[in-house]
Design a protein around this motif. Sequence first.
Motif, PDB file in Angstrom:
ATOM      1  N   ASP A 231       0.836  -1.214   0.000  1.00  0.00           N
ATOM      2  CA  ASP A 231       0.000   0.000   0.000  1.00  0.00           C
ATOM      3  C   ASP A 231       0.864   1.255   0.000  1.00  0.00           C
ATOM      4  N   VAL A 232       1.933   1.251   0.800  1.00  0.00           N
ATOM      5  CA  VAL A 232       2.846   2.406   0.849  1.00  0.00           C
ATOM      6  C   VAL A 232       3.498   2.596  -0.523  1.00  0.00           C
ATOM      7  N   PHE A 233       3.935   1.500  -1.106  1.00  0.00           N
ATOM      8  CA  PHE A 233       4.593   1.522  -2.414  1.00  0.00           C
ATOM      9  C   PHE A 233       3.688   2.152  -3.474  1.00  0.00           C
ATOM     10  N   LEU A 234       2.427   1.733  -3.521  1.00  0.00           N
ATOM     11  CA  LEU A 234       1.492   2.258  -4.521  1.00  0.00           C
ATOM     12  C   LEU A 234       1.140   3.718  -4.247  1.00  0.00           C
ATOM     13  N   THR A 235       1.066   4.073  -2.978  1.00  0.00           N
ATOM     14  CA  THR A 235       0.801   5.468  -2.623  1.00  0.00           C
ATOM     15  C   THR A 235       1.904   6.385  -3.145  1.00  0.00           C
ATOM     16  N   LEU A 236       3.144   5.933  -3.049  1.00  0.00           N
ATOM     17  CA  LEU A 236       4.285   6.773  -3.402  1.00  0.00           C
ATOM     18  C   LEU A 236       4.659   6.715  -4.881  1.00  0.00           C
ATOM     19  N   THR A 237       4.415   5.582  -5.522  1.00  0.00           N
ATOM     20  CA  THR A 237       4.845   5.434  -6.920  1.00  0.00           C
ATOM     21  C   THR A 237       3.681   5.444  -7.907  1.00  0.00           C
ATOM     22  N   GLY A 238       2.436   5.395  -7.383  1.00  0.00           N
ATOM     23  CA  GLY A 238       1.274   5.433  -8.259  1.00  0.00           C
ATOM     24  C   GLY A 238       0.905   4.068  -8.811  1.00  0.00           C
ATOM     25  N   LYS A 239      -0.263   4.016  -9.457  1.00  0.00           N
ATOM     26  CA  LYS A 239      -0.778   2.755  -9.984  1.00  0.00           C
ATOM     27  C   LYS A 239      -0.631   2.635 -11.492  1.00  0.00           C
TER      28      LYS A 239
END
Length: 247
Positions: free
Chosen positions: A233-241
């Motif tokens: 979740d943190v990864f997607l928040t910071l790098t986008g989907k």
Amino acid sequence: MIQVSHLSKKYKNNAEYSVVDLDLKIDEGEIFGLLGPNGAGKTTLISMLSSLIKPTSGSFSINGLTFQKNANQLKQLIGIVPQEYALYPTLTAYENLYYLGSMYGLKGKQLKEKINYHLEVLGLEKFSNKKLDTFSGGMKRRVNLIASILHDPKVLFLDEPTVGVDVQSKNVIIENLKKLNAQGTTIIYTSHHLNEAEQFCSKVAIIDHGRIIIEGAPQDLISQYPESHNLEDVFLTLTGKALRDHA
């Protein structure tokens, strides 16, 4: 153990830098995860730190040694598990390991004992005289790992070490890496398996567009984002989907 200062890399004919003015410190005994989307710069960074490619600018040291002044000594300190299999498919597992071990300067009884020990620990002893091209993906990954640790490196670089393997092989690889770390080996690891990284790494850095955007212990990073339940979740928040297809 590893100190990186203003490290950058721009490949010939590329418009953009793959790694940009990057600073990083990795302490001795850490399991440090480098996480990022496709093309973020993870493999380029590991390739520079393992002295496979030269930086465009900046510097780094490993255990106080620099590539510019101590290239041969530095290479003796490290082990590398590349993303692709670094093995000879027409040789047996034992032949591969004997050849690669001899390149590290190991020989005779010491080399044979190390090969036999690691083959047994990683469940490959009964396949030692089988050719690599008959092995499954998980078995090749395990031989790839053994090849990188025969010389007892102080620092081990792992580029996607469990990609494409079965659950049992993944478990054996991770458990063996934990044992190596407990014995004093510092590990730098890249992976797209974020749940695995969350459980395995003592510290992670998320890298995107060649820059580190956040760094810390997995649980500390998760706690910084109240809506995130895990590292993914943190990864997607910071790098986008958005898709990051990269060629």
